[in-house]
Design a protein around this motif. Structure first.
Motif, PDB file in Angstrom:
ATOM      1  N   LYS A   7       0.818  -1.210   0.000  1.00  0.00           N
ATOM      2  CA  LYS A   7       0.000   0.000   0.000  1.00  0.00           C
ATOM      3  C   LYS A   7       0.852   1.260   0.000  1.00  0.00           C
ATOM      4  O   LYS A   7       0.455   2.296  -0.557  1.00  0.00           O
ATOM      5  N   ARG A  10       1.759   2.290  -3.412  1.00  0.00           N
ATOM      6  CA  ARG A  10       0.681   2.919  -4.177  1.00  0.00           C
ATOM      7  C   ARG A  10       0.513   4.402  -3.855  1.00  0.00           C
ATOM      8  O   ARG A  10      -0.241   5.099  -4.537  1.00  0.00           O
ATOM      9  N   LEU A  11       1.180   4.870  -2.810  1.00  0.00           N
ATOM     10  CA  LEU A  11       1.035   6.267  -2.407  1.00  0.00           C
ATOM     11  C   LEU A  11       2.252   7.067  -2.846  1.00  0.00           C
ATOM     12  O   LEU A  11       3.373   6.744  -2.461  1.00  0.00           O
ATOM     13  N   SER A 114     -15.298  -0.645  -1.037  1.00  0.00           N
ATOM     14  CA  SER A 114     -14.542  -0.897  -2.268  1.00  0.00           C
ATOM     15  C   SER A 114     -13.614  -2.087  -2.107  1.00  0.00           C
ATOM     16  O   SER A 114     -13.212  -2.447  -0.992  1.00  0.00           O
ATOM     17  N   PRO A 116     -10.209  -4.342  -4.257  1.00  0.00           N
ATOM     18  CA  PRO A 116      -9.178  -4.224  -5.291  1.00  0.00           C
ATOM     19  C   PRO A 116      -9.768  -4.421  -6.687  1.00  0.00           C
ATOM     20  O   PRO A 116     -10.546  -5.349  -6.925  1.00  0.00           O
ATOM     21  N   SER A 131      -9.287  10.674  -3.488  1.00  0.00           N
ATOM     22  CA  SER A 131      -8.680   9.634  -4.321  1.00  0.00           C
ATOM     23  C   SER A 131      -7.953   8.594  -3.484  1.00  0.00           C
ATOM     24  O   SER A 131      -8.167   7.392  -3.628  1.00  0.00           O
ATOM     25  N   PHE A 132      -7.099   9.054  -2.580  1.00  0.00           N
ATOM     26  CA  PHE A 132      -6.187   8.128  -1.908  1.00  0.00           C
ATOM     27  C   PHE A 132      -6.856   7.308  -0.820  1.00  0.00           C
ATOM     28  O   PHE A 132      -6.341   6.251  -0.444  1.00  0.00           O
ATOM     29  N   ILE A 135      -7.582   4.465  -2.998  1.00  0.00           N
ATOM     30  CA  ILE A 135      -6.346   3.808  -3.423  1.00  0.00           C
ATOM     31  C   ILE A 135      -5.784   2.942  -2.301  1.00  0.00           C
ATOM     32  O   ILE A 135      -5.337   1.808  -2.520  1.00  0.00           O
ATOM     33  N   SER A 140      -9.052   1.591  -7.919  1.00  0.00           N
ATOM     34  CA  SER A 140      -8.408   2.445  -8.917  1.00  0.00           C
ATOM     35  C   SER A 140      -9.230   3.707  -9.095  1.00  0.00           C
ATOM     36  O   SER A 140     -10.460   3.683  -9.020  1.00  0.00           O
ATOM     37  N   ILE A 141      -8.535   4.804  -9.361  1.00  0.00           N
ATOM     38  CA  ILE A 141      -9.195   6.100  -9.490  1.00  0.00           C
ATOM     39  C   ILE A 141      -9.186   6.564 -10.938  1.00  0.00           C
ATOM     40  O   ILE A 141      -8.157   6.467 -11.623  1.00  0.00           O
ATOM     41  N   ARG A 142     -10.323   7.056 -11.382  1.00  0.00           N
ATOM     42  CA  ARG A 142     -10.389   7.746 -12.664  1.00  0.00           C
ATOM     43  C   ARG A 142     -10.698   9.208 -12.354  1.00  0.00           C
ATOM     44  O   ARG A 142     -11.803   9.550 -11.927  1.00  0.00           O
TER      45      ARG A 142
END
Length: 409
Positions: A7, A10-11, A114, A116, A131-132, A135, A140-142
């Motif tokens: 994780k 991912r940041l 949410s 994965p 967003s995070f 995440i 996943s963020i759009r």
């Protein structure tokens, strides 16, 4: 040992930390930094709220664990607030939960709802957690362009059409952090229509609902059918200058509230009971303190817009929130927002939040917080005026050298 945790990978590095580190270093050297970067209210918590905290904390039976969902009295106070402010009727046991600030509530909602691989639609620019939070949960963020509410809505269905897999949720935040844009009830009606059409949840962040200078911002829960698909997070941090108290709420869809409550039951025992009792005093007590807070922020906003304009930095006038969302000054538009913010703190002793920290589409902007008094804001404007004059002089010199070099060739 294995490499970096999944994780953490991912940041990205926290953009604001670069400015914060420089601010701390300069202050350690004795520099007088005017901090307009972090949205940390500088106003005192109203006296009657503090008095209720102290009175309750002296009682012998309030020091144990509290209730993770919040004490019934505080949930009832929020129900009364929604009825009074929005004419919305909520069930305190099924549609309301107390959180440790809206940030914790939003983050744990993201964890609860949410998985994965899920796709979430989030405004760009927007508060990083929008967003995070997802995440961190593995989604996943759009990012959807959102300099205005209209731009966000105009791009939502396009984003839905081209998302694989289809999105499971979309995020709203009005009044917006960072852009200070405000949405009307028609916006929420359209957002609910789109969400229902595509079976998408809505998470609406209403943290700045009482810091407004024109018409009071609405709640998405005012829309018929919104509670079928929407949850709204709110906070007492800005309205009552209680940021460090960490009291917020989530309200709306019963299924999402239940999911959040279940996650929280594993993670916390709720806020300290005297703080929750004091929060009841805030919501149920006299509200003249809220109007006074609004007027202070209005005065600061007007001072900032007027003095910065005279300094050579024009920016839109926000109609809500405690922020100004400012495009980089003309003489500095070639810089990214991080470089500009670092240059500003180094050469003008003024800290602002770089727009890049709020998303890819925020990089031509900085966020300026109204967390200093009028005198300090005017001082910041004087510093900025000198800074901008230096930038314009340097720019003219560079152009002159370029032309001279061209003639030499």
């Amino acid at each position: 040992m294995p490499g970096e945790f999944y994780k953490i990978r991912r940041l990205p590095p926290y953009v604001f930390e670069q400015v914060n580190r420089r601010k701390a270093a300069l202050r350690a050297e004795g520099a007088d930094i005017i901090d307009l970067g972090m949205g940390n209210p500088d106003l005192p918590t109203p006296k009657h709220i503090v008095d209720k905290l102290c009175e309750t904390a002296r009682k012998p039976d309030v020091n144990g664990y509290s209730a993770s969902r919040g004490i019934p009295g505080l949930r009832r106070s929020l129900v009364n607030y929604y009825k009074r402010r929005f004419d919305v009727t909520l069930d305190k046991d099924r549609e309301v939960i107390v959180t440790l600030g809206s940030k914790e509530g939003f983050a744990n909602l993201a964890q609860a709802m949410s998985a994965p691989g899920d796709v979430i639609l989030a405004p760009d620019p927007s508060y990083p957690l929008h967003s995070f939070g997802f995440i961190i949960a593995g989604a996943s963020i759009r990012g959807v362009p959102a300099q205005t509410p209209e731009q966000y809505l105009a791009n939502i269905e396009h984003a839905i059409h081209y998302s694989v897999p289809p999105p499971t949720a979309m995020v709203l935040c009005y009044p917006s952090n960072p852009t200070a844009a405000v949405a009307d009830l028609d916006f929420y009606k359209e957002a609910v229509r789109i969400a229902k059409k595509h079976d998408i949840w809505i998470l609406s962040d209403l943290a700045y609902n009482e810091i407004y200078f024109d018409d009071p911002p609405p709640s998405i829960l005012q829309v018929n059918g919104a509670r079928d698909i929407a949850v709204e997070t709110t906070t007492m941090s800005k309205t009552y200058s209680m940021a460090g108290w960490r009291i917020g709420f989530a309200a709306g869809n019963e299924r999402l509230i239940a999911a959040l409550g279940r996650v929280k039951s594993y993670l916390d025992y709720g806020a300290f009971t005297p703080i929750q009792v004091a929060a009841c005093a805030a919501l149920d007590g006299p509200q003249d303190c809220v109007e006074e807070t609004r007027q202070i922020y209005r005065s600061r906003r007007d001072t900032l817009i007027e003095s910065f304009s005279r300094a050579g930095w024009d920016m839109p006038v926000p109609s809500a929130s405690m922020f100004c969302w400012a495009p980089l000054p003309d003489a500095c538009k070639h810089m990214g927002s991080v470089d500009f913010a670092l240059k500003l703190i180094n050469e003008a002793s003024v800290a602002v939040a770089p727009g890049a920290g709020f998303g890819e589409r925020g990089d031509g902007y900085v966020r300026i917080a109204l967390v200093e008094n009028e005198q300090r804001i005017r001082q910041a404007a004087r510093n900025i005026k000198r800074f901008l004059q230096t930038q314009e002089t340097d720019s003219r010199g560079a152009v002159h050298e370029l032309r001279a070099g061209g003639q030499g060739v």
